[in-house]
Scaffold this active site. Structure first.
Site, PDB file in Angstrom:
ATOM      1  N   HIS A 361      52.678  27.827  35.127  1.00 34.94           N
ATOM      2  CA  HIS A 361      53.739  28.241  36.053  1.00 34.94           C
ATOM      3  C   HIS A 361      54.628  29.299  35.405  1.00 34.94           C
ATOM      4  O   HIS A 361      55.079  30.233  36.062  1.00 34.94           O
ATOM      5  CB  HIS A 361      54.589  27.029  36.443  1.00 34.94           C
ATOM      6  CG  HIS A 361      53.956  26.189  37.506  1.00 34.94           C
ATOM      7  ND1 HIS A 361      54.421  24.937  37.847  1.00 34.94           N
ATOM      8  CD2 HIS A 361      52.892  26.413  38.311  1.00 34.94           C
ATOM      9  CE1 HIS A 361      53.683  24.438  38.814  1.00 34.94           C
ATOM     10  NE2 HIS A 361      52.751  25.314  39.110  1.00 34.94           N
ATOM     11  N   ARG A 468      43.829  35.499  46.605  1.00 34.81           N
ATOM     12  CA  ARG A 468      43.452  34.201  46.042  1.00 34.81           C
ATOM     13  C   ARG A 468      44.099  33.086  46.868  1.00 34.81           C
ATOM     14  O   ARG A 468      45.247  32.715  46.629  1.00 34.81           O
ATOM     15  CB  ARG A 468      43.891  34.113  44.587  1.00 34.81           C
ATOM     16  CG  ARG A 468      43.316  35.211  43.691  1.00 34.81           C
ATOM     17  CD  ARG A 468      43.784  35.024  42.248  1.00 34.81           C
ATOM     18  NE  ARG A 468      43.290  36.046  41.360  1.00 34.81           N
ATOM     19  CZ  ARG A 468      43.961  37.150  41.041  1.00 34.81           C
ATOM     20  NH1 ARG A 468      45.174  37.375  41.559  1.00 34.81           N
ATOM     21  NH2 ARG A 468      43.442  38.030  40.208  1.00 34.81           N
ATOM     22  N   ARG A 504      39.487  35.405  49.628  1.00 31.56           N
ATOM     23  CA  ARG A 504      38.483  34.559  48.981  1.00 31.56           C
ATOM     24  C   ARG A 504      38.671  33.115  49.431  1.00 31.56           C
ATOM     25  O   ARG A 504      39.791  32.604  49.437  1.00 31.56           O
ATOM     26  CB  ARG A 504      38.615  34.661  47.454  1.00 31.56           C
ATOM     27  CG  ARG A 504      37.569  33.856  46.696  1.00 31.56           C
ATOM     28  CD  ARG A 504      37.640  34.142  45.214  1.00 31.56           C
ATOM     29  NE  ARG A 504      38.890  33.708  44.614  1.00 31.56           N
ATOM     30  CZ  ARG A 504      39.243  33.965  43.352  1.00 31.56           C
ATOM     31  NH1 ARG A 504      38.447  34.677  42.575  1.00 31.56           N
ATOM     32  NH2 ARG A 504      40.396  33.539  42.873  1.00 31.56           N
ATOM     33  N   GLU A 603      29.866  36.764  39.888  1.00 30.98           N
ATOM     34  CA  GLU A 603      30.595  36.345  38.688  1.00 30.98           C
ATOM     35  C   GLU A 603      29.795  35.363  37.854  1.00 30.98           C
ATOM     36  O   GLU A 603      30.125  35.105  36.697  1.00 30.98           O
ATOM     37  CB  GLU A 603      31.959  35.747  39.074  1.00 30.98           C
ATOM     38  CG  GLU A 603      31.888  34.692  40.162  1.00 30.98           C
ATOM     39  CD  GLU A 603      33.255  34.323  40.700  1.00 30.98           C
ATOM     40  OE1 GLU A 603      34.274  34.571  40.026  1.00 30.98           O
ATOM     41  OE2 GLU A 603      33.315  33.768  41.818  1.00 30.98           O
ATOM     42  N   ASN A 626      36.255  39.193  35.425  1.00 31.80           N
ATOM     43  CA  ASN A 626      36.845  38.268  34.453  1.00 31.80           C
ATOM     44  C   ASN A 626      35.922  37.091  34.178  1.00 31.80           C
ATOM     45  O   ASN A 626      35.600  36.778  33.026  1.00 31.80           O
ATOM     46  CB  ASN A 626      38.196  37.756  34.955  1.00 31.80           C
ATOM     47  CG  ASN A 626      39.234  38.870  35.042  1.00 31.80           C
ATOM     48  OD1 ASN A 626      39.000  39.981  34.596  1.00 31.80           O
ATOM     49  ND2 ASN A 626      40.363  38.563  35.629  1.00 31.80           N
ATOM     50  N   ASP A 627      35.486  36.401  35.232  1.00 29.60           N
ATOM     51  CA  ASP A 627      34.599  35.262  35.039  1.00 29.60           C
ATOM     52  C   ASP A 627      33.226  35.700  34.559  1.00 29.60           C
ATOM     53  O   ASP A 627      32.601  35.019  33.739  1.00 29.60           O
ATOM     54  CB  ASP A 627      34.472  34.446  36.326  1.00 29.60           C
ATOM     55  CG  ASP A 627      35.459  33.294  36.384  1.00 29.60           C
ATOM     56  OD1 ASP A 627      35.881  32.826  35.303  1.00 29.60           O
ATOM     57  OD2 ASP A 627      35.840  32.864  37.480  1.00 29.60           O
ATOM     58  N   ARG A 637      38.623  32.615  27.767  1.00 28.90           N
ATOM     59  CA  ARG A 637      39.672  33.573  27.416  1.00 28.90           C
ATOM     60  C   ARG A 637      41.051  32.942  27.330  1.00 28.90           C
ATOM     61  O   ARG A 637      41.998  33.573  26.860  1.00 28.90           O
ATOM     62  CB  ARG A 637      39.684  34.732  28.420  1.00 28.90           C
ATOM     63  CG  ARG A 637      39.963  34.345  29.844  1.00 28.90           C
ATOM     64  CD  ARG A 637      39.587  35.464  30.792  1.00 28.90           C
ATOM     65  NE  ARG A 637      39.844  35.066  32.179  1.00 28.90           N
ATOM     66  CZ  ARG A 637      40.723  35.662  32.959  1.00 28.90           C
ATOM     67  NH1 ARG A 637      41.420  36.669  32.512  1.00 28.90           N
ATOM     68  NH2 ARG A 637      40.894  35.256  34.199  1.00 28.90           N
ATOM     69  N   CYS A 674      36.742  43.535  41.152  1.00 24.55           N
ATOM     70  CA  CYS A 674      38.122  43.087  40.952  1.00 24.55           C
ATOM     71  C   CYS A 674      38.189  42.383  39.603  1.00 24.55           C
ATOM     72  O   CYS A 674      37.295  41.636  39.234  1.00 24.55           O
ATOM     73  CB  CYS A 674      38.559  42.139  42.076  1.00 24.55           C
ATOM     74  SG  CYS A 674      37.501  40.702  42.297  1.00 24.55           S
TER      75      CYS A 674
END
Length: 754
Positions: A361, A468, A504, A603, A626-627, A637, A674
């Site tokens: 958070h 997201r 998504r 991904e 990223n994935d 990561r 992305c």
């Protein structure tokens, strides 16, 4: 032997200073192994020599005086080899060097093991005996284990200056690697936030006046609730409504019907308020800390922070306020989001947290508020840094303690350049994203929290490339209703209309679990996540898709994206459900809906080799770099121990991205990307050359990427790509990119140098 090892490690970890720890080691190890000598040699980095720092068995007068170069003696030999050296008769070895000051001429057997931290030799641990013998495998393994435990302690001591005999409280300059949680650079003064109260130190105690205990607890609860409301109010103009929902979640935790009810029940059983609170909080924290997934572990930190705040009020009769200097860098073992509202906005420059990840958070709020942050600094001696000058580099995930004047000046220049760059880039933000030779590539926004669509559109965002949807689910206390989802999705679609918004479908699991639907798995990143979860729960999937379709009525700018696709069957099942939802809404409710385009995320490495088959079943492809990078390199990561191995510029990653683009073009299907690589100016140029037809990134990256693309032509980009695709290492790729960016005068778009 295992019990002996545990005792030694426990004693060393609680030693009050380095010298005490070394003394414990040489005495305990010599006794445990029954040797005549145990010694510790530490590498003095400034002198480049191994110094005898403690010994039991050799001449104590030699401590601190005797030293060896890495090329000298058996100690230097161990350090050079970076592996144990086990000799029956050490004086016969070619590297043996006689040191008369030590009195070691009477010892024959020798076992030395290196003390290594993050691939760097810090010292050598040695045992010796008079008799000629080889130490057995068990003894060697024991000493290797002790050395490994000693390594982290020595790293901290080296960094804090206690190995360099600096004055107390002074630190040598050192760099710490963590996880980049929010971009930006800051130079400021460390303000160390210690836990406001120690829950572990509260004793168990019975009370005769339970009414008074309940009254004091409820009063403390009220104070903390009011404080959190005040913090939320301070941040009202700095964060979105969704981000403010984090504070609503805190208030719900503190509700007298939730955490408070459990404490009250404990008090009514006869316990005093402080003990009841500590018991309840620690029980919740203990449970959550055992859970594998990162999101629930972060909730343990939230509950512990709230518990400490209430305990502080119980102990002090109110909250104790802290003073903050004008250039505050907040430093702590586990910073909480509520701290962001306590520090005046104009004074807070950055956040440094030993624990936490980019999913916490705190990280979410830091990015939303534009505050640089670094987390996961496992080696940072945080408790000793109060008042020290520090540099925070949120681009690299790096923190520099007590920097020298050269380093400070270097970062001051970068901060000045960054401000000037931001102003200049905003001046051309509204211009089209077109190369010098007229090749156009759309730039789109990645978002999950309520987007600042005004700024995004002023920066030239041509839509949302990745919305997201799981963020709303993660912040709720239950699955959001269909109408709640409709309201949120409608806001996004309306804000960017007529530009397309790619939503998504729910991507939970792995590093994104739901607090009200925990998924306990041994390896969550390879488990029940993304499309796998939603296909197993069609009621959740259908509700979300219906909400998306309802929200798109009359706007017709919705695109649906399916995450974590690893087979064509998953696509077929998902599309069947989408067609069902669309048909029901049109036929049963008469909604005039346009059929949205449906895409698949690439991904999972398996999907790379099914491009043609996927192209026959979807309307477009979107690469989640990223994935994909994480899976290709087998690197988490968010794990600070291996995060340095994660790079979108790894040759294998670039080859994979090139393969995907080529296969997509051959199948005549649009492909975009992305991820972090798209938001890096040099990475965007490579993706442009590969033939990606759209790039999606965070808001802050849009002006930089556009500036880079507008300053190159397509042929230059392709020549650069050809060079980097021949590279064998990440370092070589980065080297080529650095030269290219500087030659074209684009070096100013990169992060800090040096």
């Amino acid at each position: 032997m295992l019990e002996t090892l545990r005792k030694i490690v426990q004693e060393v970890s609680t030693a009050r200073n380095l010298q005490t720890a070394l003394s414990i080691i040489v005495r305990r190890v010599r006794k445990a192994m029954g040797t005549d000598v145990c010694s510790v040699y530490l590498l003095d980095a400034k002198r480049g020599r191994y110094v005898l720092m403690d010994t039991l068995g050799l001449n104590p007068a030699a401590i601190g005086l005797v030293s060896l170069a890495p090329s000298e003696g058996l100690v230097g030999y161990v350090g050079q080899r970076e592996e144990p050296v086990n000799l029956e008769d050490a004086p016969q070895h070619s590297r043996y060097r006689y040191l008369p000051e030590t009195g070691e001429e009477k010892y024959h057997s020798f076992l030395g093991v290196p003390i290594i931290h993050q691939r760097h030799a810090l010292g050598v641990l040695v045992v010796q005996q008079k008799i000629k013998r080889r130490f057995d495998e068990g003894e060697e393994a024991f000493l290797v284990t002790i050395a490994a435990q000693l390594a982290a302690l020595l790293a901290h001591a080296q960094i804090s200056g206690s190995m360099n005999l600096l004055p107390s409280g002074k630190f040598s300059s050192a760099s710490f690697e963590g996880l980049p949680a929010a971009p930006g650079v800051a130079i400021g003064q460390a303000v160390v936030i210690m836990p406001v109260a120690d829950l572990d130190s509260v004793p168990e105690r019975l009370s005769d006046d339970l009414d008074a205990e309940k009254s004091s607890f409820l009063q403390a609860l009220s104070w903390v609730r009011e404080d959190i409301r005040a913090v939320g109010a301070k941040l009202a103009n700095r964060v979105s409504a969704q981000e403010q929902a984090l504070f609503d979640a805190y208030l719900q935790m503190l509700d007298e019907e939730s955490l408070g009810a459990e404490v009250i029940k404990r008090i009514e059983e006869g316990h005093w308020a402080q003990g009841a609170l500590a018991y309840v909080v620690k029980r919740h924290v203990k449970y959550l800390e055992k859970v594998e997934d990162s999101y629930l572990r972060e909730r343990a930190a939230d509950i512990r922070d709230l518990g400490r705040r209430v305990l502080a009020c119980l102990q002090e009769g109110g909250e104790v306020r802290q003073e903050y200097p004008p250039n505050t860098l907040l430093v702590g073992e586990e910073l909480s989001p509520t701290l962001l509202g306590e520090v005046p906005k104009e004074k807070l420059l950055g956040l440094i947290s030993v624990k936490g990840s980019s999913n916490s958070h705190l990280a979410i709020l830091a990015r939303a508020m534009g505050i640089p942050a670094v987390m996961g600094l496992t080696d940072l001696p945080w408790a000793q840094l109060d008042g020290q000058q520090m540099i925070l580099d949120g681009y690299r995930g790096q923190v520099i303690t007590t920097p020298d004047e050269r380093k400070v000046r270097q970062y001051e220049l970068f901060i000045q350049e960054e401000r000037a760059l931001t102003e200049s880039l905003e001046a051309e933000a509204g211009l089209p994203c077109v190369t010098r030779d007229g090749h156009r590539i759309p730039l789109m926004l990645n978002t999950g929290l309520a987007a600042d669509h005004v700024r995004a559109l002023s920066y030239g965002a041509e839509g949302v490339g990745l919305y997201r949807t799981e963020v709303q689910f993660m912040m709720a206390e239950r699955f959001p209703s269909e109408q709640e989802q409709v309201n949120l999705y409608r806001q996004q679609l309306s804000a960017f209309s007529p530009r397309e918004v790619t939503m998504r479908t729910l991507d939970i699991g792995g590093d994104k679990p739901l607090p009200y639907f925990p998924i306990e798995e041994e390896n969550p990143c390879l488990g029940w996540r993304g499309i796998r979860f939603t296909l197993d729960h069609p009621e959740v999937f259908l509700s979300q898709v219906r909400a998306m379709l309802r929200a798109s009525e009359g706007l017709d700018n919705l695109r649906i994206l399916l995450p974590m696709i690893s087979s064509v069957r998953e696509v077929e099942e998902a599309r069947a459900l989408i067609r069902r939802a669309w048909s029901e809404l049109r036929q049963d409710e008469g909604l005039p809906l346009v059929n949205p385009k449906v895409g698949a995320m690439i991904e999972v490495p398996a999907a790379m080799f099914q491009i043609q088959a996927l192209a026959e079943r979807v309307d477009y492809l979107s690469v989640g770099s990223n994935d994909l990078t994480q899976y290709l390199l087998a690197v988490d990561r968010d794990n600070p121990r291996v995060a340095r191995l994660y790079s979108g510029y790894h040759p294998a990653v670039l080859q994979a991205l090139m393969h995907i683009a080529q296969q997509a073009h051959a199948a005549r299907i649009p492909v975009s990307l992305c991820g972090e690589l798209a938001g890096d100016p040099a990475g965007a140029i490579l993706l442009l050359a590969m033939g990606y037809q759209g790039l999606s990134m965070n808001l802050a990256s849009l002006p930089r990427v556009k500036a880079a693309i507008r300053r190159v032509d397509l042929q230059q980009a392709r020549e650069l790509l050809a060079r980097v695709l021949t590279c064998a290492s990440t370092d070589q790729v980065v080297g080529h990119l650095g030269v290219f960016m500087n030659e074209l005068g684009l070096g100013w778009l990169a992060g800090p140098k040096g």
